[in-house]
Scaffold this motif. Structure first.
Motif, PDB file in Angstrom:
ATOM      1  N   GLN A  35      -4.383  50.054  39.195  1.00 32.07           N
ATOM      2  CA  GLN A  35      -3.700  50.802  40.316  1.00 32.07           C
ATOM      3  C   GLN A  35      -2.596  51.644  40.138  1.00 32.07           C
ATOM      4  O   GLN A  35      -2.139  51.659  39.107  1.00 32.07           O
ATOM      5  CB  GLN A  35      -3.176  49.556  41.373  1.00 32.07           C
ATOM      6  N   TYR A  83      -3.667  47.957  56.020  1.00 34.13           N
ATOM      7  CA  TYR A  83      -4.974  47.217  55.354  1.00 34.13           C
ATOM      8  C   TYR A  83      -4.703  45.786  55.526  1.00 34.13           C
ATOM      9  O   TYR A  83      -3.579  45.430  55.650  1.00 34.13           O
ATOM     10  CB  TYR A  83      -5.378  47.780  54.075  1.00 34.13           C
ATOM     11  N   ASP A 135     -12.300  55.973  40.431  1.00 35.73           N
ATOM     12  CA  ASP A 135     -13.205  55.112  40.235  1.00 35.73           C
ATOM     13  C   ASP A 135     -12.816  53.902  39.694  1.00 35.73           C
ATOM     14  O   ASP A 135     -13.405  52.550  39.886  1.00 35.73           O
ATOM     15  CB  ASP A 135     -14.143  55.572  39.281  1.00 35.73           C
ATOM     16  N   CYS A 137      -9.803  52.307  40.307  1.00 31.90           N
ATOM     17  CA  CYS A 137      -8.727  51.491  41.074  1.00 31.90           C
ATOM     18  C   CYS A 137      -9.534  50.422  41.807  1.00 31.90           C
ATOM     19  O   CYS A 137     -10.560  50.589  42.300  1.00 31.90           O
ATOM     20  CB  CYS A 137      -8.156  52.406  42.408  1.00 31.90           C
ATOM     21  N   SER A 139      -8.239  49.156  44.536  1.00 31.04           N
ATOM     22  CA  SER A 139      -7.952  49.285  46.147  1.00 31.04           C
ATOM     23  C   SER A 139      -8.627  50.588  46.705  1.00 31.04           C
ATOM     24  O   SER A 139      -8.411  51.650  46.001  1.00 31.04           O
ATOM     25  CB  SER A 139      -6.537  49.272  46.025  1.00 31.04           C
ATOM     26  N   SER A 140      -9.161  50.481  47.677  1.00 31.25           N
ATOM     27  CA  SER A 140     -10.066  51.550  48.293  1.00 31.25           C
ATOM     28  C   SER A 140      -8.920  52.484  48.899  1.00 31.25           C
ATOM     29  O   SER A 140      -9.107  53.769  48.835  1.00 31.25           O
ATOM     30  CB  SER A 140     -10.821  51.171  49.371  1.00 31.25           C
ATOM     31  N   SER A 141      -7.595  52.047  49.304  1.00 32.37           N
ATOM     32  CA  SER A 141      -6.910  53.036  49.777  1.00 32.37           C
ATOM     33  C   SER A 141      -5.968  53.824  48.731  1.00 32.37           C
ATOM     34  O   SER A 141      -5.920  55.040  48.869  1.00 32.37           O
ATOM     35  CB  SER A 141      -5.599  52.336  50.751  1.00 32.37           C
ATOM     36  N   ALA A 143      -7.643  54.610  46.023  1.00 31.16           N
ATOM     37  CA  ALA A 143      -8.797  55.605  45.386  1.00 31.16           C
ATOM     38  C   ALA A 143      -8.804  56.649  46.163  1.00 31.16           C
ATOM     39  O   ALA A 143      -8.958  57.807  45.898  1.00 31.16           O
ATOM     40  CB  ALA A 143     -10.165  54.728  45.381  1.00 31.16           C
ATOM     41  N   GLU A 144      -8.576  56.482  47.587  1.00 29.41           N
ATOM     42  CA  GLU A 144      -8.756  57.540  48.443  1.00 29.41           C
ATOM     43  C   GLU A 144      -7.623  58.228  48.235  1.00 29.41           C
ATOM     44  O   GLU A 144      -7.866  59.662  48.421  1.00 29.41           O
ATOM     45  CB  GLU A 144      -8.931  57.160  49.892  1.00 29.41           C
TER      46      GLU A 144
END
Length: 155
Positions: A35, A83, A135, A137, A139-141, A143-144
């Motif tokens: 992260q 989240y 790619d 990370c 955590s999707s937030s 990565a975004e």
């Protein structure tokens, strides 16, 4: 003894170079979970830039506050993500708290800046091109935010 719960308001700080290499750190409590710098406010009244600077210092040893003016500047993206808190970490929050509001910042640093991890929090660090960092990370937030980095640097 009264338990002190985490405040469900946090920062995410994407640390990067001018070339868009991104610093990722591996969690000590979850090896394999990579992260950017993250962390919660210490007190409800703590200003978000102060939280971001403190977390960067604690987790990487990079001192945003102690540098010459203009050398390292936290950029507040004015972007927040809400989240679900992962069930494994919900015990850190007051009963019934299931969501966190995360405020996104970035910090551009020189590629050769020394990184000193907090050993109880993180195991390793790595610099990766931003797409590769996104790619990796968990955590999707996170990565975004990394994928949006080029857009926020142009503003």
């Amino acid at each position: 003894m009264m338990m002190s719960y985490k405040i469900p308001e946090s920062v995410l700080v994407v640390i990067h170079t001018a070339e868009l290499d991104v610093l990722l750190i591996e969690r000590a409590d979850k090896p394999g979970f990579w992260q950017s710098v993250t962390g919660s406010k210490d007190a409800p009244e703590e200003a978000l830039p102060k939280t971001a600077a403190r977390e960067v210092q604690e987790e990487t040893g990079i001192d945003v506050r102690g540098t010459s003016p203009g050398l390292l500047v936290l950029k507040d993206w004015q972007l927040s993500n809400i989240y679900e808190i992962y069930p494994v970490w919900r015990h850190r929050y007051a009963p019934g708290v299931t969501q966190n509001t995360e405020h996104v910042f970035s910090l551009q640093v020189p590629r050769d800046i020394p990184v000193r991890l907090a050993p109880r929090e993180h195991l390793h660090h790595v610099w990766l091109p931003y797409r590769d960092a996104a790619d990796r990370c968990f955590s999707s937030s996170n990565a975004e935010a990394i994928l949006q980095l080029p857009n926020f640097l142009m503003t």
